[in-house]
Design an enzyme around this catalytic site. Structure first.
Site, PDB file in Angstrom:
ATOM      1  N   CYS A 546       0.813  -1.202   0.000  1.00  0.00           N
ATOM      2  CA  CYS A 546       0.000   0.000   0.000  1.00  0.00           C
ATOM      3  C   CYS A 546       0.851   1.258   0.000  1.00  0.00           C
ATOM      4  O   CYS A 546       0.844   2.023   0.940  1.00  0.00           O
ATOM      5  CB  CYS A 546      -0.930   0.036   1.210  1.00  0.00           C
ATOM      6  SG  CYS A 546      -2.405  -0.916   0.969  1.00  0.00           S
ATOM      7  N   THR A 547       1.583   1.459  -1.042  1.00  0.00           N
ATOM      8  CA  THR A 547       2.354   2.688  -1.139  1.00  0.00           C
ATOM      9  C   THR A 547       1.399   3.804  -1.531  1.00  0.00           C
ATOM     10  O   THR A 547       0.444   3.575  -2.255  1.00  0.00           O
ATOM     11  CB  THR A 547       3.427   2.616  -2.247  1.00  0.00           C
ATOM     12  OG1 THR A 547       3.676   1.254  -2.508  1.00  0.00           O
ATOM     13  CG2 THR A 547       4.677   3.339  -1.850  1.00  0.00           C
TER      14      THR A 547
END
Ligand SMILES: [Zn+2]
Lengths: 688, 172
Positions: A546-547
């Site tokens: 989840c960048t």
């Protein structure tokens, strides 16, 4: 010798505001009732020398209680009937209607109404049917005259023969003093070389006015001065009603034509007629009336005003949008095919930041067929980054695909947008027994959507998600545009076209410093990856799943994806368009014309950008023979075994590497990769 | 820098003078005032019926009603001439159709000169002679004319079928 006098009828002219007012009244006031009211029309006092006929105009003020007076307008009294159905409009007995109204008109002769208000001699009937939803207005005007009143012309001369210049100036000055209801019909008398204008009331209520005098029965001629307007026949009927003694006799009439003589208004074009009046015993005998207007095909029939382009706000907006694109065509890109753009169907897989951004840019380009697929619902963190959603969508947890499609319609009512909520099956994501049927349906739906669209945009948030649509689109030889985001970087690319046996493309001359790759040899998103897409959720630490991305990155990449698709769509060779890339550093003059561009310029294979340094490159990559998504091995396996093959891959992504005959790492030589841009790991797990 | 713009106060002054002449001539220009509390709330309109002939095919002709708007454009600080055109049945004539009927503009870059913009007061799309060219015309008149709006209009009106009587110029 006398000859029958011929007349010119009026010509109707409807202002758009008349139709919009009619719709408004129909909706707000009359609803499902038939409308049967008095309305006002007007004609112009001063002759328009350019027109072959005089016009009777109606506009929104026609529905006012009182005639909205303007100095240069002549009032017309109108009987207006709007039927409720097209059948009633058609079946309405037009002859009966005009006769009945004619008889009512005669009543106004008798009861003195016309005597007090001569402008009532100017009258019309308007029969309409308004199909409000379609903005279609059927209409038929009548300018009724009694059929039995026929007039013969004995002689005619210009007004100047009997009125000196001085008298004409006097005449106009007296005329200007008349109230607008008196201007159309009155009696002119010459008394000791002075002009005297006598109203109809004055003339006909006192026997002595005409005694021993030669009156000019004067009417404002609603026709160009070379002809006589047909309303003269009603005037004659009126005169004979009040002075039956004139039946069969000769009388002088003055057809008044006001025209502009430089800056002055003059009577010089007026004509004096000596007429032989008919021998009708009474206007009461005039039971037959004529005067329905011919339509534009010169037939006796109604007209249809199609006001969709003029009044429908959605259509008007679309016309304005089109005009922007047409201006671009006319001024800059004469060969751009706007019709083709309009007809092109786009499938957007993913309705996140990229999906929203791509869709908005496509709308601007005139694309009007957009379909979204996304499995998620709008969450509260989405609207600030995803330009098609609002906080309300998040509160209602609307499915993203549908919310995006609805939002497009709010922005542009003319768009054909649809949304489908489902998950695209992925390699390495085993399908359990319970989901088998559902997954089958999802594959069918995805296949159908890819089949039915022209450009497939891969805007998903995972690498695995792109595999199935890449494969299906390759097999169906569709145009594919792919976009992916890193934290501050982006990749936008087109996929090469799949061809089982690539014919050797004709050699292309390349300017120094450039190389080109034929569109049939270009790679796909997976060509540079030699590992089959697996379940990345399993293998990666959470922070990589989840960048976040810099907010502008998706807007840039979305816009580029849309622009790239348009450049490709406009290229003569379509998806086979070759891609050029810089093979040497320090190439100076970029002569686009020599690089086989589309009319919109170059069509690169991929665009890689880095916001941290604000740099962008356009490398091209050749197809990888053992690509897990677009290689001949995989496409053939898919074509031969269909869903059976797909399920094997979903259950075990390593199966793909076997099918694709992916060589062991050691076997790969460097030269297989033509990529010349800067390599960068693109995170597929950015929040989009 | 040479001044080539007009203030809104001056615009109102000039169109009032224009209107007085029109009323004397029965030339049918009408003052429209918008109730809203904005400064740019006045413009003149006039309806004029024209028989449009297609220069390429003289048999092709239509009776067209023009509704001209003389309005002030705040961002350019110049007057603009806008108009709608419709046929006898009330349906709108498109810009492309009008171009076919307009030989006056054939020698110019029509798409730049005559385009569709939003009406500065009514905020609805309307055909507009683009204000960017207005400066050049206005510049000279600002020095020489008593009513630069009329002088400018007398130059541009002929391109879009608007008849402007000579009498107006006597006041300049
Ligand atoms: Zn590939």
């Amino acid at each position: 010798m006398s000859i029958p006098l011929s007349y010119v009828p009026l010509n109707s002219s409807v202002n758009p505001s008349f139709w919009s007012k009619l719709s408004e009244l129909k909706i707000d006031v009359y609803k499902s009732n038939e409308i049967d009211v008095v309305i006002w029309g007007y004609s112009r006092l001063i002759e328009n020398a350019n027109l072959p006929t005089s016009l009777l105009e109606v506009d929104s003020t026609s529905f006012n209680k009182e005639f909205s007076d303007q100095e240069t307008y002549i009032p017309f009294y109108g009987k207006f009937i709007n039927t409720n159905t097209i059948e009633k409009f058609k079946s309405c007995d037009k002859q009966l209607l005009i006769n009945n109204e004619g008889m009512k008109f005669v009543e106004r002769f008798k009861n003195g109404d016309v005597l007090k208000n001569p402008s009532l001699l100017n009258w019309f009937i308007l029969l309409t049917f308004a199909d409000i939803k379609k903005y279609h207005y059927y209409y038929w005007f009548a300018f009724p005259v009694p059929q039995s009143v026929t007039i013969e012309k004995v002689s005619s001369c210009n007004i100047s023969e009997e009125f000196s210049d001085e008298m004409m100036i006097d005449f106009y000055n007296e005329f200007k003093k008349l109230n607008s209801i008196q201007t159309s019909y009155f009696v002119t008398l010459k008394i000791n070389n002075l002009v005297y204008l006598s109203s109809l009331y004055e003339t006909f209520s006192d026997e002595s006015v005409l005694k021993d005098r030669e009156p000019y029965f004067t009417f404002l001629n609603l026709s160009p001065s070379s002809n006589v307007g047909s309303q003269l026949r009603t005037f004659v009927a009126f005169i004979l009603h009040h002075r039956p003694i004139l039946e069969g006799t000769k009388a002088k009439f003055l057809a008044l034509n006001l025209s502009r003589d430089k800056t002055n208004i003059s009577l010089k074009k007026s004509t004096i007629y000596t007429l032989k009046l008919p021998e009708v015993s009474s206007i009461d005998m005039s039971t037959t009336w004529v005067g329905w207007e011919k339509n534009e095909r010169d037939n006796m029939g109604p007209r249809l005003a199609n006001m969709k382009n003029t009044l429908d706000p959605a259509v008007m907006a679309e016309i304005s949008n089109d005009l922007n694109l047409k201006l671009m065509k006319w001024n800059l890109l004469p060969n751009i095919d706007l019709q083709k753009i309009k007809a092109t169907k786009c499938l957007l897989l993913g309705a996140g930041t990229l999906g929203c951004s791509v869709a908005r840019t496509l709308l601007g380009w005139g694309i009007r067929n957009i379909t979204f697929v996304d499995n998620a619902v709008v969450s509260s963190s989405n609207p600030v980054r995803q330009s098609l959603f609002t906080f309300q969508d998040a509160l209602k947890s609307k499915p993203k695909a549908q919310a995006a499609a609805d939002s497009l319609k709010l922005i542009c009512p003319g768009v054909n947008s649809n949304g489908y909520q489902f998950t695209i099956p992925m390699p390495g994501h085993p399908v359990g027994e319970s989901l088998l049927m559902q997954t089958m349906e999802e594959i069918d739906k995805l296949t159908e959507l890819i089949q039915n669209n022209d450009i497939i945009f891969l805007l998903l948030d995972s690498r695995e998600g792109r595999w199935l649509p890449t494969l299906i689109a390759a097999s169906k030889q569709k145009m594919v545009i792919n976009a992916a985001l890193g934290f501050d970087s982006y990749l936008v690319m087109r996929h090469g076209v799949y061809e089982p046996k690539i014919q050797e493309p004709k050699a292309m001359t390349c300017p120094a410093g450039f190389k080109s790759v034929d569109g049939r040899k270009l790679g796909c998103y997976f060509c540079t990856d030699i590992v089959a897409p697996g379940n990345s959720m399993k293998d990666r630490p959470l922070d990589q799943q989840c960048t976040v991305t810099r907010p502008g990155v998706s807007q840039i990449a979305g816009a580029l994806a849309a622009e790239l698709s348009l450049s490709l769509l406009m290229h003569e060779e379509q998806i086979a368009a070759p891609a050029f890339y810089v093979s040497k550093q320090n190439v100076n003059d970029l002569e686009i014309d020599k690089l086989n561009p589309s009319i919109l310029g170059l069509v690169p294979h991929s665009i890689r950008g880095f916001i941290s340094s604000y740099e962008q490159f356009s490398p091209a990559t050749e197809k990888f023979t053992n690509c897990v998504a677009c290689s001949d091995f995989v496409v053939r396996q898919y074509r031969d075994f269909g869903k059976k093959f797909l399920f094997e891959v979903f259950n075990n992504s390593k199966h793909l590497e076997e099918v694709a005959k992916v060589p062991k790492f050691d076997d790969l030589s460097e030269s297989d990769i033509y990529e010349t841009g800067v390599d960068e790991e693109f995170s597929d797990w950015a929040i989009q | 820098m040479e001044n080539s713009t007009i203030s809104i106060q001056d615009f109102h002054k000039y169109i009032n003078a224009f209107l007085t002449i029109s009323n004397d001539l029965l030339d049918e220009w009408k003052l429209n005032t918008i109730d809203q509390n904005i400064e740019n709330n006045k413009f003149l309109t006039k309806k004029q019926v024209v028989l449009l002939r297609n220069p390429a095919d003289p048999d092709l002709q239509i009776i067209a009603t023009f509704e001209y708007h003389l309005v002030y454009n705040i961002s350019y600080a110049v007057p603009v001439l806008c108009f709608n055109i419709w046929r006898q049945d009330g349906s709108r004539i498109t810009l492309e159709e009008y171009w076919n009927y307009n030989k006056n503009l054939h020698d110019y870059n029509m798409h730049d000169t005559l385009t569709q913009m939003d009406h500065p007061v009514l905020n609805k799309p309307i055909f507009t002679l683009h204000p960017c060219k207005t400066y050049e015309i206005l510049k000279e008149f600002l020095k020489t004319s008593k009513n630069p709006v009329i002088s400018w209009l007398s130059v541009v009106s002929q391109f879009v079928h608007l008849d402007l009587l000579e009498e107006y110029l006597k006041s300049c």
